[in-house]
Every structure is written in C-alpha cells, then in structure tokens.
Design a protein around this motif. Structure first.
Motif, PDB file in Angstrom:
ATOM      1  N   THR A  20      34.856  59.110  45.584  1.00 48.63           N
ATOM      2  CA  THR A  20      34.695  57.796  45.886  1.00 48.63           C
ATOM      3  C   THR A  20      35.712  57.112  46.546  1.00 48.63           C
TER       4      THR A  20
ATOM      5  N   GLU B 243      36.976  55.832  50.085  1.00 45.43           N
ATOM      6  CA  GLU B 243      37.429  54.656  50.308  1.00 45.43           C
ATOM      7  C   GLU B 243      38.759  54.822  51.040  1.00 45.43           C
TER       8      GLU B 243
ATOM      9  N   LYS C 235      37.269  41.878  57.135  1.00 47.05           N
ATOM     10  CA  LYS C 235      37.832  42.256  56.018  1.00 47.05           C
ATOM     11  C   LYS C 235      38.831  43.190  56.359  1.00 47.05           C
ATOM     12  N   ARG C 236      38.666  44.211  57.041  1.00 45.81           N
ATOM     13  CA  ARG C 236      39.766  45.235  57.429  1.00 45.81           C
ATOM     14  C   ARG C 236      40.814  44.558  58.081  1.00 45.81           C
TER      15      ARG C 236
ATOM     16  N   LYS D 208      42.855  42.750  55.186  1.00 44.62           N
ATOM     17  CA  LYS D 208      43.520  43.658  54.414  1.00 44.62           C
ATOM     18  C   LYS D 208      45.001  44.060  54.963  1.00 44.62           C
TER      19      LYS D 208
ATOM     20  N   ASP E  67      36.873  40.426  46.042  1.00 41.39           N
ATOM     21  CA  ASP E  67      35.987  41.364  46.821  1.00 41.39           C
ATOM     22  C   ASP E  67      35.291  42.328  46.047  1.00 41.39           C
ATOM     23  N   ASP E  68      33.951  42.785  46.655  1.00 41.99           N
ATOM     24  CA  ASP E  68      33.542  43.698  45.996  1.00 41.99           C
ATOM     25  C   ASP E  68      33.971  45.321  46.308  1.00 41.99           C
ATOM     26  N   ASN E  69      34.363  45.208  47.509  1.00 45.21           N
ATOM     27  CA  ASN E  69      34.835  46.612  47.956  1.00 45.21           C
ATOM     28  C   ASN E  69      36.022  46.815  47.327  1.00 45.21           C
ATOM     29  N   LEU E  70      35.997  48.278  46.577  1.00 44.08           N
ATOM     30  CA  LEU E  70      36.838  48.625  45.787  1.00 44.08           C
ATOM     31  C   LEU E  70      38.284  48.783  46.678  1.00 44.08           C
TER      32      LEU E  70
ATOM     33  N   LEU F 243      39.470  47.188  49.243  1.00 41.35           N
ATOM     34  CA  LEU F 243      39.988  45.730  49.393  1.00 41.35           C
ATOM     35  C   LEU F 243      40.469  45.091  47.907  1.00 41.35           C
ATOM     36  N   LYS F 244      39.846  45.294  46.904  1.00 41.51           N
ATOM     37  CA  LYS F 244      39.915  44.919  45.592  1.00 41.51           C
ATOM     38  C   LYS F 244      41.428  45.528  45.250  1.00 41.51           C
TER      39      LYS F 244
END
Lengths: 154, 946
Positions: B6, B10, B63-64, B67, B96-99, B101-102
């Motif tokens: 994962t 990511e 979001k990208r 970041k 954020d939910d995206n790992l 980004l988090k």
C-alpha cells in the motif's frame, strides 16, 4: 538523546534539518550556520567528533561525515556513543543509497518528504529506534519506488 | 507485506515524473542552488513566498498540487524564511483521508509547529481519530506526530489510546507506542507514572524491535532511580548474551554485528545498574568478557561496542581481568591511525584512569602524540585526560601546556573552560607560591576577562596571607616577587580589567613594603594605569585606593609625601567624576593627605588586609537599641521564615475550610501589614558595602562584618591548597624532575653496560645503535615531555615498573633468547584464555533460558502473554546470580596466584601491533625515560643516581 539531524552541502546550504526539540526558525538558522562554520574550518583527516557546547548548550557533541558534496551531521548529548552515532550516519546514508540507488545531493533536495520519512524510521523523537532492521518498512518501499524512477532517468 | 505494498503504491503515486515534483519546484531549487549571494537567495525565496501565498488562496487547489505547495513551504522554512502563512493548510492536510497526503500533512506540521502552538488544538482531534484507524500506517503517522506535537496538557487526550496501542498486533505500532509513551514521560513524568510497569512488560515482547525500543525509556527510568530496577539486571545480561550469540534474526545484523544499537543501549543500562553494586557487577563480568573477545575491532560499529564496554567496565565495580581487557582495547584504539578511534581511546583512558591510575603510563607517547595532533577535538580531549591525571609531580608541565594552548585559541567558550581548569589545578597542586603567582599572571594576562572574579580574590588572598603563620620572611619574599612581576607586566598594553585590579591592589598593599621601590615610582605606575584605562571605573577605583594606601604608609612612617603632578591631576579629575564611587575615593584621598601621621596610621594600618575581624553575627551590640524600641511600643522581630510559614499555614487553613480554589476571590480581610522595625534598624545601622571591596582596609570598621562572611566563602578552596603546599613536599620533587630527565638521556648507555656485565654477550654498541635508529621517530623533546608528565606518576606501581625495567632492555637488544627466560612461561597463555572462564555458566544460563521467545519470534506460532513474562523475570533473578558468582570466584582465585603482573606485561607487549620491534624499542626507551629505577636492577641505577 539525539538533538538534531542536519544535512548541508559544502557551500553551507541546508539540505535537510530536523531538530528534536522545538527551535524557532531563526534559532535553527543560527545553529545551522554555526555548525557549518565549525565544519568548514576543520581540516581533512581529523576526527569526526566535535564538542559544541557553545552552540547547543552543555554536554552536547556533534558527529559529522563528509560525503561528496554533503555534510551529514548529528548532534546529541552525552548519553550517546560517538562511534555509534557515526555508524548511524552510515546507516542513514546506506539506506538512502538503497532508496535512491546512488544517492546524490539532488535526490535529497527533491525527495524532501521521503527523506523525512526515512529519517523518522531511524530516529524517533530523539531516540534511535534501536532495532536496526536492514529491511525496515520505509526504505524498502522507497526502494521499490526509486527503482523505476532511476530506470526512467537512465 | 500488504501494507508495504500500500505504502509503495501511495509513494509511487506521489513520485511520478522526474523527481516527482513540478517544474516550478525544480526551477526554484535550481535557482537557489545557483544563487551566488545570500541576498540573491533571499530575493528568490521572497518571490517564491509571494507565489505560494497567491496559490494557496486560490479556490479548489487540487490535492496533489497542495501537497507540493506544502513541501515547498517546508523548504522555504528550512532556508530560514517565515512560512507561517501556510501552516493552516498543513493542518488541513492532516485531515485528509489519503494516506500520502495525511503523512505529508503530519510531516509539515511536525516541522512547523511546536507543542504550544495555537493550531495544535485543531490537530488533536485528528490524531485521536487516526490512532483508532484500522490502517496501521495511519496509526504510525499519528504516533509520529504525537511525539512532537503533544504537550503536557494534551497528553491525557491521547494517553488511553496510546496505552491501548501497546498491545497492537503490529510490532511497528507497539514500538512507536512505546516511544510515544517514553516521550510523554520526558515531557511530564507525573502524567504517565502509573504506566511505567508497561515498559517492564514490553521488555518481554516477542519482537526484538519492541524490546529494543523499550530499552530507551528504561534507560531513562533507571538513571533516575537505580534501586527499583535491580531485579532486571539478570534479564538485561541474558538479553545481551543472546544478542551476542546471534540469536536474533539476521535482519538485525549491521556490518556482521548483531543488533549493535541494542547492545550499546544494554551496556549503558548495565553501567548504571552495576555502579557500586557488587552482586550486579559480578553477574555482568562474564558477558562483558565475551563481548571483548567477540567484538570485531575492524569495523566501526565493533569499536563502538568495545568503547561502550569500556565505559561500562569503568562504571561497574572493577574486575581486574576486565580492566585488563579494557586496557587492551584502549591501546588498540590509541594505536589506530583513525582520529576517531584515538579520540575514543583517550576518552576511555580518562575513564579507566580513575580506577587504575597507572594505565596511562604505557600509553604516554600515544597521549603526547594526540596532544600535538593538529586535530583540535583530539587535543581538547587529551587536555581533559591530562586534567584528570594531574598530580603535584606533573602539574607544572600540564598547566604550562594548557596555558600555551589557551593562548593559541580564539574560541572564548573553551578558553574560559581551560582557564578555569588551569586555575583549579594551580590552586590544588601548585609546587610553590612563586610558580602559582606566575601561572596566575599568565592566565590573567590572556584570559583575564573570562575567569571568575573569585579567582582574583583568591590570588589577592594568597599574596596577603602567604604561607601562613610562622614564616614572615618567605611571605615578604613572595610579595616582593609578586610586586616585581606586576611592575614588569603593568606597562603592557591592553591588560584585562580583572588583572589590573589585582595588580593595583597588590601594588597598593605591598608596593612600598619592602623599601625596594619608592612611593613615587609605584604611585607613578598606578597613575599610568588609571590614565591608560580611563574608561574602566573599577580599575580606576582600585588604583585610587592603592594610591591612598601608598601615601598613607608614607605618612604613617613619617616621611614627607610628594604628590606627583600627574597624581594630583588625577585626583582633581576624579573629584569631578560622574561616578560617585570614584568621587568619594578621591575626596577620601584628598582628606587623608591632610591628616597627621597618627590619625593616618589608625585609619589605614600597615599590612592589615588579613587581620581577623570579629563578627558579631547576632548583632548583639544592637540589643540595647531594640530593648528601647520594644519598650516604647514596637513589635518584636519575627524572622522571615516564621512570618512566611505563618502566612502559608493560615492560607492553607482558609482553603481547607471553605474549599476555595486558589484563583477564586478571597473574602476574608487581609492581615494588617506588620511593621518590621528591628529589621529596618539593622539595615540602617549596618550598611552593606560592595563585596568586591571587602579587603580594602580603609573601609570603616562595621562594614568589614560582611567582608568576613565573604572571605569565608572564598576561603574554602584555599584551605585545602595550603595543606598541599607544605613546602617540604615540593622542593624535592621539583628539583628531582630535571634529574630524572637527565638520567633518562643516559639510560640507554647504562643498560648496555649492564648487559655486557651480566654476561649476556651483546656488544654495547648494539643498543646504542638501536637507540639512534629510533631517534627520528620519537623526538627526544616528546620523551622528555612524557617523562615529566608520567614520570613521577606512581610510586605504587613500583613493583611492575621494576619487572619491566628488568626485562625491557633485554627486549631492546632483541633476538637473544637467553635474555628472556623468565617471561617465557607466562606468554604461552593466550590472552583470550584470561577471560574465558565463563563457558560452563554460559551453558547453564542458556538451557533454562526463558528468552527463547526472542529466538523464535518469527515463528508466528510462539505467542506470549503478559502473565507468562513476569514469571520469566522471577526465574531469572533466582538462577542467574548463583551461576555467575561461582565463575567470579574462580576468576578471583586465579588472580590471587600471582600471575597477574606477568600476564599484564605480556599483554602490553603483544598488543603493540604489527611493527613489534619498533614498538618494543620505543617502549623500552619510554620506560627508561619515565620510570623510576627500582630494585630489580639495582646496580644499574645505583651508578646513575649516585
């Protein structure tokens, strides 16, 4: 306890700086400059250890290693072992080398967040994550990621 | 493994394209890299900040992109510019939910914010949620952030969840949870004090990584309180044993060394636990011995462990065998070409020297090499070592060296340190007062602004008090020499203020005492000082007071006083000074000049600076006054402690009764303020003078009450000094030190003749040539230094020196087997055997080893619960100590049969490295230089010494 990890190039430009106690931006800059001015005054072929009470307060030592265009610097207090710290730098560099296959200054500049992720796996809250698994999570991941990039570049 | 994939995905998502960043960022980095000046760099960064400010405000940033902006912010801040305008976006990103980004969000936040920042409160909630996440990588990210962002107030918000995570199924999470708990403990020990047992429990974790992580908090806990962890000694020893026996998975190896960082941490803990504890130390001896044998000294990490062993050995109760091994390791370090290892060697030597002072002796040349090394770090470390091994016999050489070095450096911080060390050594070990004064002069001259003012006071005291009671003649000689040396120095430009104060005081007090210098000469010098340093009021004040004393002595002795014209003008200038202190001194001086001899004598008596002054601590002379005041209705004095104590208790009571929180309003009336009449009276009657003038005799008498108190503080040091200065001790040593060096010059010849006499048959020319051939390597200058540093070092070691003195020349002449018949039997015993006593114990310990889990931890089948682990501890504390004590007994018994001395000399020889002949010659010579002749070879030294 480890107080700070820094990487800077031979011109004194910081490439990565992580302080394990909070410092203001100005203080960080001052310390980075101070460390650099000490480092660049060191001749070749001398020991990699320095006592730098004047910058980081009493009983603080510094270990550095010079790779190509980069200085890797660890600052820590008397509870750590200097030689082991030197090896910790080696661990870090070897890991980075694995991640980026032939790590160079640019890799460090452009993969800022990955660098921090790697570092977080090695030093955590100022303590060595003393277990040193050569294949610990992040580098492995980075390795997988880095390979295709490297091939693309080549 | 799944999770790894994962993360991999990511990360891969984030790293498309060249370096995974947009062209803008690449350009930014490139242009900063090419910037030629700081100003140019600043300009680039400022424009980047403008761009980012604009971009971040745009609606709907992908979001990208966001970041990348955040990473650019981090980059900007690393270059030293303020990026606070973007902090809030980093905080948002943690939600954020995206790992990926988090993680970026957490990274940025940990770099940007400190634990007391206002924005933290927005993150705590996210962290709480993330700690409960199913994805362990999210949990890890949150734990990472905790270490940096949680302060004392927010600890309770996350603590329960962190504690739950201690039992998480993933070892990575358990490890981070331990670390987070450790961090909490550092931040606020009280908040986690009830959870400390968790650390013990986790020490028995299945995963060696978690176990290793537990060592960090345990180390902290043990250094706070050793006694409650004594029961863990055998556990730690057994863990270390298993680690060294390579029973951890291969993946923990680093440069063929099994889990070195765990080993180092364990050794540190053992050092704490074993210090001053016989039984604990004895348990450790064996595994330490094993470590010395097993450590691979060719790798850096192997040396790191060796060094840690040395530290451990120097901290626990010493064992002769281990000291031996440690000394060996140190000599290997010192002989290495690597400066790093030399540094460690010097450091280790400094530690061992406390236990066995004679260890330094065999390394004297190495130490001197380090002292002359261009490497500053090494030099300083060596000075530290010398500082530790200073004795009355070598203090002169060491302090001279230190002063030379002190003069040569510019780093004020270290200069101060080394100056204070010089002073300390000089005070403790000075061979003569003369030397002491000269040394202090040098220190003051070059680092006068950096030393503590007390040092100056001590020096003045010493000059005033001299040797003490009975030797007035020597006292005046001392003073005269001080005055002479000061008159020589005084005209030099730019002396430090403190030094000038000392000079002025001494000249004023004793300048004319001997009659050698005229009053006008001295006062002229003093006026020069006041002139040259006209901006320094303290110096001027001292100078004026000194003038006053000189004139007073003149008047008192009935001579006519001619005030020099420059002195007159100085007084006039000071009469109008802005400084009231200077003004007052000038007026006093003027008034004094007009008085007659008798009055002057009683105001400023001759040489009264060290008269004892009776101190009436109870201020009994005020009793009458107080009585009067009380009779006329004043309240009696209540001491400050009583008063505050009374208030405290009354406060406490009122709180107790009404249960009013401290910040609530008080409804009772405040107590009436108590008039403290007696106290006021005392301050009025006893003016408290500036302590720095304490010994000025012209002060009115009551003020000297205070001076006595001051001087008693300062006295402490000097009392010890004076005892050490019993002159009879010193005269012999100082005079003998040149002797020994001159002897040592001749020594090679002497040994040669001895050999031919003894029928060995080697021609006398042979050692001579060997001496010559070695000469270029070992500079005679250095040897002399070595001799003076280490020479008179240890009389207690005479037995060993005698044996070495006996056979070393034999080795020097080399290859005659007949010369070394005696030593042969011992060297047969190889060094490892010395330590190899532990085999039986090793087996017993391992058979009943409860830490087998460690070995088999990769088998997922062997799981372990907390209850079982505590039993395990019980097992240990019973069994292990018994077995080890037997081994130590045997160790001791072997020692007692007297093979000790021989084996040591053997070891010191074998450890000389590849170039053994050279080393032997060097060694032999050094011994002759530095070693006092003793019984083994009596005839040889008899003719040398006469």
């Amino acid at each position: 306890m480890i107080k700070a990890v820094m990487m800077m190039n031979t011109q004194g430009k910081p490439r990565l700086a992580k302080f394990y106690d909070f410092m203001t931006v100005e203080k960080q800059q001052e310390l980075i400059r101070g460390v650099f001015s000490v480092l660049c005054s060191r001749p070749e072929n001398v020991s990699s250890f320095l006592e730098i009470d004047s910058l980081f307060g009493p009983d603080s030592r510094l270990v550095y290693k010079h790779y190509a265009t980069l200085y890797f610097v660890l600052v820590f207090d008397g509870s750590e072992n200097e030689l082991a710290m030197l090896d910790l730098i080696q661990v870090l560099v070897e890991t980075l080398d694995k991640c980026f296959s032939n790590v160079c200054e640019l890799d460090i500049v452009f993969n800022y967040s990955k660098m921090h992720a790697v570092l977080d796996e090695i030093v955590f809250g100022g303590q060595i994550r003393s277990c040193l698994k050569r294949d610990f999570t992040c580098p492995e991941v980075c390795f997988r990621v880095a390979r295709p990039i490297a091939s693309k570049l080549a | 493994m799944e999770q790894l994939k994962t993360i991999g995905r990511e990360l891969a998502m984030g790293s498309q394209g060249g370096f995974g960043q947009s062209k803008e960022f690449l350009d930014l980095v490139k242009s900063i890299g090419e910037a030629r000046s700081k100003a140019e760099e600043d300009r680039i960064v400022l424009s980047e900040i403008e761009i980012l400010k604009r971009r971040l405000l745009e609606p709907d940033v992908p979001k990208r992109k966001m970041k990348e902006y955040i990473i650019r912010l981090v980059y900007i801040e690393m270059l030293g510019h303020d990026a606070s305008f973007g902090y809030i976006h980093a905080v948002k990103m943690t939600h954020d939910d995206n790992l990926l980004l988090k993680r970026t969000g957490y990274l940025a936040v940990t770099l940007f914010l400190n634990e007391d920042h206002d924005l933290i409160i927005l993150i705590v909630n996210t962290i709480q949620k993330d700690l409960r996440s199913d994805n362990f990588l999210v949990v890890c990210a949150a734990l990472n952030a905790i270490c940096r962002l949680i302060n004392e107030e927010t600890i309770p918000a996350v603590l329960p969840q962190v504690v739950d995570l201690l039992n998480h199924q993933k070892e990575a999470v358990r490890k981070k949870a331990i670390m987070a708990l450790h961090r909490f403990h550092r931040k606020s020990p009280s908040s986690v004090s009830h959870l400390i047992s968790n650390f013990r429990k986790r020490l028995c974790d299945n995963d060696p990584g978690v176990m290793g992580a537990t060592l960090c908090p345990l180390f902290d806990l043990i250094s706070e309180d050793v006694t409650t962890y004594k029961d863990l000694v055998s556990s730690f020893v057994s863990i270390l044993k298993q680690v060294t026996e390579r029973r951890l998975p291969k993946s923990y190896d680093y440069h063929q060394m099994p889990a070195p960082f765990i080993q180092i941490k364990l050794l540190k803990i053992m050092a704490l636990l074993g210090s001053g504890d016989k039984s604990a130390s004895e348990i450790m001896y064996m595994v330490l011995g094993d470590l010395f044998r097993k450590c691979d000294s060719s790798t850096n990490i192997g040396n790191a462990i060796l060094y840690e062993c040395i530290r451990c050995i120097s901290s626990i109760l010493p064992s002769p065998k281990l000291l031996e091994a440690a000394a060996d390791a140190i000599s290997k370090f010192l002989k290495s070409d690597s400066h790093n290892l030399k540094y460690m060697g010097i450091d280790g030597l400094g530690r061992l020297i406390k236990i066995s002072p004679d260890i330094a002796e065999q390394h004297q040349l190495a130490v001197i090499d380090c002292l002359e090394d261009p490497d500053d770090t090494l030099k300083r470390k060596t000075f530290e070592l010398l500082y530790k091994m200073t004795k009355s016999s070598n203090v002169e050489v060491i302090v001279d060296r230190m002063i030379d070095y002190m003069i040569s450096i510019n780093d004020n911080h270290y200069k101060t340190e080394i100056a204070s060390r010089c002073v300390e050594l000089a005070e403790q070990f000075a061979p003569s007062n003369q030397w002491f004064i000269q040394t202090m002069n040098k220190v003051f001259e070059h680092a006068g602004d950096l030393v503590n003012i007390k040092v100056a006071h001590n020096l003045m005291r010493l000059i005033a008090e001299g040797f003490g009671e009975d030797d007035d003649d020597a006292d005046s000689k001392l003073r005269l020499s001080a005055v002479e040396s000061y008159l020589k120095i005084i005209s030099e430009p730019k002396l430090p203020s403190l030094f000038l104060q000392v000079i002025s005081w001494v000249l004023g007090e004793y300048g004319t005492a001997d009659g050698k210098y005229s009053a006008s000469y001295i006062s002229g010098k003093l006026c020069d000082v006041a002139d040259a340093y006209s901006s320094d009021e303290t110096v001027k004040g001292y100078a004026v007071s000194a003038l006053m004393k000189i004139y007073a002595f003149e008047i008192a002795s009935g001579r006519k006083v001619d005030v020099l014209p420059e002195c007159q003008s100085l007084i006039e200038e000071l009469l109008a000074s802005h400084s009231t202190d200077l003004q007052q001194r000038a007026y006093e001086l003027q008034a004094l000049l007009a008085l007659d001899a008798r009055a002057v004598e009683s105001i400023i008596p001759l040489d009264a600076s060290c008269e004892d002054i009776e101190v009436d601590k109870d201020l009994s002379f005020l009793n009458g006054y107080i009585q009067q005041a009380i009779e006329s209705g004043a309240q009696p004095y209540i001491s400050e402690r009583e008063r505050s104590g009374m208030f405290e208790t009354s406060d406490y009571h009122s709180q107790d009764h009404h249960e009013v929180p401290s910040h609530a309003l008080r409804f009772e009336a405040y107590e009436l303020p108590k008039p403290s009449v007696p106290q006021q009276a005392s301050t009025e009657l006893v003016p408290v003078p500036e302590p720095s003038y304490y010994s000025e005799p012209h002060q009115p008498i009551p003020t000297s009450l205070v001076s006595e108190r001051d001087s008693s503080e300062i006295k402490l040091r000097l009392d010890g000094v004076k005892q050490k200065w019993g002159r009879p001790n010193y005269q012999p040593t100082t005079s003998s030190s040149p002797n020994t060096s001159s002897i040592s010059q001749q020594a090679p010849n002497g040994t040669a003749t001895q050999h031919s006499d003894g029928g060995v048959g080697s021609s006398s020319s042979k050692p001579q040539s060997s001496y010559n051939s070695k000469k270029p390597e070992v500079d005679p200058e250095k040897q002399r230094l070595a001799a003076s540093l280490f020479g008179g070092s240890s009389s207690s070691r005479s037995d060993r020196k005698s044996s070495s003195g006996g056979h070393k020349p034999g080795k020097g002449t080399a290859n005659k087997p007949t010369t070394i018949p005696k030593e042969n039997p011992t060297p047969v015993q190889p060094p490892p055997d010395l330590l190899d006593l532990g085999e039986p114990t090793a087996t017993t310990v391992t058979t009943m080893d409860p830490f087998k889990e460690l070995e088999g931890l990769l088998d997922s089948s062997s799981s372990q619960d907390g209850g079982g682990s505590t039993d395990v501890m019980g097992l240990y504390s019973d069994a292990a100590p018994v077995t080890t004590t037997t081994s130590v007994d045997s160790l001791l018994s072997e020692l007692s049969d007297g093979s000790k001395g021989n084996s040591r000399t053997y070891q010191s020889q074998t450890s000389k490295g590849p170039n053994s002949k050279e080393a032997l010659e060097k060694d032999a010579l050094v011994r002759q230089m530095g070693v006092n002749p003793t019984s083994q070879n009596p005839t040889l030294f008899k003719d040398l010494l006469g």
